[in-house]
Design an enzyme around this catalytic site. Structure first.
Site, PDB file in Angstrom:
ATOM      1  N   PHE A 145      22.059 -31.453   9.898  1.00 12.39           N
ATOM      2  CA  PHE A 145      22.504 -30.058   9.927  1.00 12.39           C
ATOM      3  C   PHE A 145      22.070 -29.322   8.664  1.00 12.39           C
ATOM      4  O   PHE A 145      21.594 -28.182   8.720  1.00 12.39           O
ATOM      5  CB  PHE A 145      24.028 -30.008  10.075  1.00 12.39           C
ATOM      6  N   PHE A 146      22.210 -29.975   7.517  1.00 15.28           N
ATOM      7  CA  PHE A 146      21.786 -29.350   6.268  1.00 15.28           C
ATOM      8  C   PHE A 146      20.273 -29.123   6.254  1.00 15.28           C
ATOM      9  O   PHE A 146      19.792 -28.074   5.790  1.00 15.28           O
ATOM     10  CB  PHE A 146      22.188 -30.214   5.079  1.00 15.28           C
ATOM     11  N   PHE A 183      29.018 -21.922  10.438  1.00 11.83           N
ATOM     12  CA  PHE A 183      29.589 -23.032   9.677  1.00 11.83           C
ATOM     13  C   PHE A 183      29.997 -24.175  10.603  1.00 11.83           C
ATOM     14  O   PHE A 183      30.376 -25.254  10.150  1.00 11.83           O
ATOM     15  CB  PHE A 183      30.791 -22.557   8.858  1.00 11.83           C
ATOM     16  N   ARG A 242      22.747 -29.188  -4.246  1.00 12.13           N
ATOM     17  CA  ARG A 242      22.480 -28.041  -3.372  1.00 12.13           C
ATOM     18  C   ARG A 242      22.950 -26.720  -3.988  1.00 12.13           C
ATOM     19  O   ARG A 242      22.444 -25.658  -3.625  1.00 12.13           O
ATOM     20  CB  ARG A 242      23.176 -28.279  -2.023  1.00 12.13           C
TER      21      ARG A 242
END
Length: 361
Positions: A95-96, A198, A338
């Site tokens: 997902f990231f 999200f 990140r």
């Protein structure tokens, strides 16, 4: 302050939280927990990223552990069977990576590539087995992680997960168009969109997978349970906005609660930060109330029958992990590379994202 008495990093160090981002209530009242499978989880997710070609080998070697994606999941789905946590962690890492690719598609105006990926992901979530060998690593990696998640609970849960992820894809498409057009959504519009980008309901669905028990609608849709689940996710999303605000302003982003407040409510940057903090702190207080109500619900469900005992225990497990999400998300933002924008050469582009990784020349 150090988040764990035994650090999860190779070189233990105290985590310094800037005063503007510090939340003393999280540090004192939300003790951090970590799944004991974490060290193996980190190794296996690193291996999986390489195997699925989701990040270049040199970037995996240099950055994967420091991004702390596995720490985030190991601090949330505490108590999950090892293989279930592994499937969740791999999906989360995917997902990231997907989010990073989406950003590069926007930055470089690659609308055709985004449109093709969007359609392929819609197809893959419905039939992951048919996409395991897709030439696009993003599609194949997604199919692999989703197929593993689909083997945990029932077909009904799988269909719910797919429905929720279809909504996530469409929300990402809305973000693509907003950013391309330079459109900053209003506060209410943004908050509704954020719940999908999200993936609020995806992470909530996975609470059941981690507990190995599918909750009936009467529990999932109960106002107390749904409120607790929503608030746990809202906290993480809004705290992410608070921490990401410098990066996203530098990158001409249009999706951030702070940016919406500045654009549509006329707040200064300082006032927007204060308002974000106020909402976040209020969210924490409201969650604690919703948690107590959900625990009362679990007690009522536990009526002495075998079914009641199992269901009540699952509700308690899920709401306890919602609570874990607060501390896990909080510390993740201060440990993960990140968000360390001050260390980047370009504050709008993370160093682990390369043109090659996003299919650019």
């Amino acid at each position: 302050m150090q988040a764990f008495p035994h650090s999860t990093t190779a070189t233990p160090a105290a985590v310094v939280v800037p005063p503007s981002l510090a939340l003393p209530v999280i540090e004192s009242a939300f003790p951090r927990r970590l799944h004991p499978y974490w060290p193996r989880l980190q190794q296996e997710t690193r291996r999986w990223l390489l195997e699925k070609r989701l990040m270049p080998a040199d970037k995996v070697q240099e950055y994967a552990d420091g991004l702390c994606y596995t720490d985030l999941m190991a601090g949330f789905y505490v108590g999950a069977p090892d293989e279930v946590l592994q499937a969740i962690a791999d999906y989360s890492a995917w997902f990231f990576v997907w989010d990073d690719h989406h950003d590069r598609f926007v930055v470089h105006g690659r609308s055709g590539d985004w449109r093709r990926l969007r359609h392929r992901l819609h197809a893959a979530v419905d039939a992951p087995r048919h996409h395991l060998h897709h030439p696009d690593p993003l599609v194949a990696g997604f199919a692999d992680s989703v197929l593993r998640l689909y083997g945990i609970l029932s077909r009904t849960w799988n269909l719910r997960f797919a429905r929720h992820f279809h909504a996530v894809i469409e929300a990402y498409d809305r973000e693509f168009r907003n950013r391309t057009e330079g459109y900053v959504p209003g506060v209410g519009e943004y908050l509704a969109l954020r719940r999908h980008t999200f993936a609020h309901w995806i992470w909530t669905d996975l609470l059941e997978a981690s507990a190995g028990y599918e909750l009936p609608d009467r529990v999932r849709k109960h106002p107390a349970y749904r409120r607790a689940a929503l608030l746990s996710q809202e906290f993480a999303a809004w705290y992410n906005d608070l921490c990401s605000l410098p990066k996203e302003i530098a990158g001409d982003e249009v999706h951030n609660l702070g940016i919406s407040l500045i654009t549509h409510e006329g707040l200064t940057l300082e006032e927007a930060v204060d308002e974000l903090r106020r909402r976040i702190e209020e969210c924490i207080d409201e969650f604690l109330v919703a948690r107590r109500k959900t625990l009362r619900l679990a007690h009522e469900i536990d009526d002495g029958t075998v079914r009641g005992k199992e269901l009540g225990a699952t509700v308690r497990t899920c709401v306890d992990n919602m609570r874990n999400w607060f501390s896990s998300a909080y510390w993740f933002h201060h440990e993960s590379g990140r968000y360390m924008v001050d260390n980047w050469d370009d504050r709008s582009t993370p160093p682990y994202v390369t043109n090659e990784a996003a299919g650019e020349k």
